[in-house]
Design a protein around this motif. Structure first.
Motif, short mmCIF file in Angstrom:
data_model
loop_
_atom_site.label_atom_id
_atom_site.label_comp_id
_atom_site.label_asym_id
_atom_site.label_seq_id
_atom_site.Cartn_x
_atom_site.Cartn_y
_atom_site.Cartn_z
N THR A 159 102.33 112.65 32.36
CA THR A 159 103.18 113.72 31.84
C THR A 159 104.29 114.08 32.81
N PHE A 160 103.94 114.16 34.08
CA PHE A 160 104.93 114.52 35.09
C PHE A 160 106.01 113.45 35.21
N ILE A 161 105.60 112.19 35.29
CA ILE A 161 106.58 111.11 35.44
C ILE A 161 107.45 111.00 34.19
N GLY A 162 106.82 110.99 33.01
CA GLY A 162 107.60 110.90 31.78
C GLY A 162 108.53 112.08 31.59
N GLY A 163 108.03 113.30 31.89
CA GLY A 163 108.88 114.48 31.75
C GLY A 163 110.05 114.46 32.70
N ALA A 164 109.81 114.02 33.95
CA ALA A 164 110.89 113.98 34.93
C ALA A 164 111.97 112.98 34.54
N VAL A 165 111.54 111.78 34.10
CA VAL A 165 112.52 110.76 33.71
C VAL A 165 113.28 111.21 32.46
N CYS A 166 112.58 111.77 31.47
CA CYS A 166 113.25 112.22 30.24
C CYS A 166 114.20 113.37 30.52
N PHE A 167 113.80 114.29 31.41
CA PHE A 167 114.68 115.41 31.75
C PHE A 167 115.96 114.91 32.41
N ALA A 168 115.79 113.99 33.37
CA ALA A 168 116.97 113.45 34.05
C ALA A 168 117.88 112.70 33.08
N LEU A 169 117.28 111.92 32.17
CA LEU A 169 118.07 111.17 31.21
C LEU A 169 118.76 112.10 30.22
N ALA A 170 118.02 113.12 29.74
CA ALA A 170 118.62 114.07 28.79
C ALA A 170 119.78 114.83 29.44
N TRP A 171 119.59 115.27 30.69
CA TRP A 171 120.68 115.96 31.37
C TRP A 171 121.87 115.04 31.55
N TYR A 172 121.61 113.79 31.88
CA TYR A 172 122.68 112.83 32.10
C TYR A 172 123.49 112.62 30.83
N LEU A 173 122.82 112.62 29.67
CA LEU A 173 123.52 112.38 28.40
C LEU A 173 124.11 113.66 27.81
N ILE A 174 123.37 114.76 27.92
CA ILE A 174 123.80 115.99 27.24
C ILE A 174 124.93 116.69 27.98
N SER A 175 124.96 116.59 29.29
CA SER A 175 125.98 117.30 30.07
C SER A 175 127.41 116.95 29.62
N PRO A 176 127.78 115.67 29.53
CA PRO A 176 129.15 115.37 29.06
C PRO A 176 129.34 115.68 27.58
N ILE A 177 128.27 115.54 26.78
CA ILE A 177 128.39 115.85 25.35
C ILE A 177 128.66 117.34 25.15
N GLU A 178 128.02 118.18 25.97
CA GLU A 178 128.26 119.62 25.88
C GLU A 178 129.71 119.95 26.25
N ARG A 179 130.26 119.25 27.23
CA ARG A 179 131.66 119.47 27.58
C ARG A 179 132.58 119.03 26.44
N LEU A 180 132.22 117.93 25.79
CA LEU A 180 133.01 117.48 24.64
C LEU A 180 132.94 118.51 23.51
N ARG A 181 131.76 119.09 23.29
CA ARG A 181 131.62 120.09 22.23
C ARG A 181 132.50 121.31 22.49
N LYS A 182 132.49 121.80 23.74
CA LYS A 182 133.31 122.95 24.07
C LYS A 182 134.79 122.63 23.93
N ALA A 183 135.17 121.41 24.34
CA ALA A 183 136.57 121.01 24.20
C ALA A 183 136.96 120.93 22.73
N ALA A 184 136.06 120.41 21.88
CA ALA A 184 136.36 120.32 20.45
C ALA A 184 136.55 121.70 19.84
N LEU A 185 135.74 122.68 20.28
CA LEU A 185 135.91 124.05 19.78
C LEU A 185 137.26 124.62 20.20
N LEU A 186 137.68 124.33 21.43
CA LEU A 186 138.99 124.79 21.88
C LEU A 186 140.10 124.13 21.07
#
Length: 453
Positions: A159-186
């Motif tokens: 659980t710890f290893i899977g959660g850590a890898v998934c968290f890092a991967l999700a942050w890596y993917l979601i961070s730029p997508i969130e910036r794109l979402r905010k830019a699209a709203l602007l």
């Protein structure tokens, strides 16, 4: 190409390898530790101490006590403790490994010159005997998986290893997508100055390519809008001069010809007035659409402004034998640009009078909501508007002649100017068809406290 795919692919396999390696290490360490501990207990604890609890269970409850002890121990221990009779059959019917059978045989029949295996018998009250034999070969992976208490460490590790890898991967993917979402709203709100690509650092994948593509799109749209605004402003200003000259020439022609060309000159002057009005509306829309500050914010009586607009439109309504009713809230004050609010409301009321059928009633209502916001309803009894056009009627140069009379005039800018003026004050404007027939235009103005002058 497919850089994001390879990042996901390698992240997935990295998680599997980390989990597999950690699980194998944990299991092997546990098995080695369990075997070593068991051997140590066999060597160091002696027969009496080791068999004390087993013999106590046999003395207390006989064979039933041995069964209970064996069952409890089997559920909690990775290394199974067998209770074997002289025929090498386990009391619980468990499989007995060859290693355990050999130990039992060495205990029962030690070879000449060899020390007997230090295994002792457990005696039942009826004289029956069982031998306690730890089956070290029985400590298998399947037994480990079937013992929740034993496998808890492995589950926590996974659980710890899977959660850590998934968290890092999700942050890596979601961070730029969130910036794109905010830019699209602007971008949707009309602000095309924000850029996402330069904020993503050195990463290179399809998301970064999308960010730079959006930046290029925003830059191009911004340039087109600015070019359109500049064109409308320049053309409108440039048309004012020849239009003024044409009006002056029409006046001179009227003086020279007298009444001979009166109807034609009247028609020319009427069209020039319409053209001058159109230019004025285009310039007003440009200033509102470009968010320019058009006037000084001040506290004014909104009910008096609406009453003035209604009175100004009564003669035009009377020509069509229409009646205008105004239901005001008592003494409603609003801080804002009075000229803008006046223009917005006047455009809507004039539009309502223009499209209302003869012998109909126009209703104008003003009320204050519980939260302090203001609501203005302007309704007619006309044919209404096609539902597909209810939102588009607030766009510039959109006319609904299919639902309205084609000889009523107008340029399709009045409602667009009204919408921009209301939004300039933080409000909203919507239109809907009434079930009983006609169109209702509703304006919402937010509650604002008067600012000290």
């Amino acid at each position: 190409m497919y850089r994001l795919f390879w990042k996901l692919f390698f992240s997935f396999w990295l998680a599997l390898l980390l989990f597999a390696g950690g699980a194998i290490f944990a299991v092997s360490s546990y098995l080695e530790h369990a075997n070593a501990r068991q051997e140590s207990r066999i060597r160091d604890e002696g027969f009496e101490g080791r068999l004390a609890d087993v013999q106590m269970a046999a003395d207390r409850d006989g064979k039933r006590g041995l069964l209970a002890w064996a069952q409890e121990t089997d559920e909690e221990q990775l290394v199974p403790f067998l209770l074997l009779d002289q025929d090498a059959r386990d009391i619980l019917g468990r499989d007995v490994s060859s290693r355990a059978i050999a130990r039992l045989q060495r205990t029962l029949n030690p070879r000449e010159g060899q020390q007997p295996e230090r295994r002792a018998a457990v005696f039942l009250p009826d004289g029956q005997r069982y031998w306690l034999i730890p089956d070290l070969d029985g400590a298998t992976l399947s037994r480990l998986v079937s013992r929740p208490k034993v496998i808890a460490l492995q589950l926590i590790l996974a659980t710890f290893i899977g959660g850590a890898v998934c968290f890092a991967l999700a942050w890596y993917l979601i961070s730029p997508i969130e910036r794109l979402r905010k830019a699209a709203l602007l971008y949707g709100s009309g602000d095309f100055k924000n850029r996402v690509g330069p904020t993503l650092g050195r990463r290179r994948d399809e998301i970064v390519d999308l960010a730079f593509a959006m930046d290029a799109m925003a830059e191009q749209i911004d340039a087109l809008i600015q070019s359109q605004h500049t064109l409308l402003r320049d053309v409108s200003h440039e048309l004012r001069t020849p239009l003024a000259r044409a009006q002056a020439a029409a006046g001179v022609a009227r003086q020279q010809t007298g009444d001979a060309a009166g109807p034609e000159l009247d028609r020319i002057e009427q069209e020039m007035d319409r053209l001058n009005e159109l230019i004025g509306q285009i310039l007003s829309y440009y200033r509102l659409d470009s968010s320019q500050r058009l006037g000084q914010t001040q506290l004014f009586r909104l009910d008096e402004t609406i009453r003035e607009i209604v009175e100004e439109n009564r003669p035009a309504a009377a020509e069509k034998q229409c009646e205008i009713e105004f239901s005001p809230a008592p003494e409603v004050s609003f801080p804002g640009d009075e000229a803008l609010i006046y223009s917005a409301l006047a455009n809507i009321v004039q539009n309502t009078v223009r499209y209302s059928p003869s012998h109909s009633r126009i209703q104008v209502g003003l009320e204050r909501s519980g939260d302090g916001s203001l609501k203005v309803d302007i309704s007619d009894a006309g044919p209404g508007v096609d539902p597909d056009l209810l939102e588009r009627i607030f766009e510039p140069f959109v006319r609904v002649d299919a639902a309205r009379s084609k000889d009523t005039g107008g340029f399709g800018l009045g409602l667009a100017i009204a919408k921009r003026a209301i939004e300039y004050h933080g409000g909203s404007i919507v239109a809907r068809n009434r079930k009983t027939g006609g169109l209702v235009v509703t304006l919402q103005l937010p509650a604002k406290r008067p600012q000290p002058e």
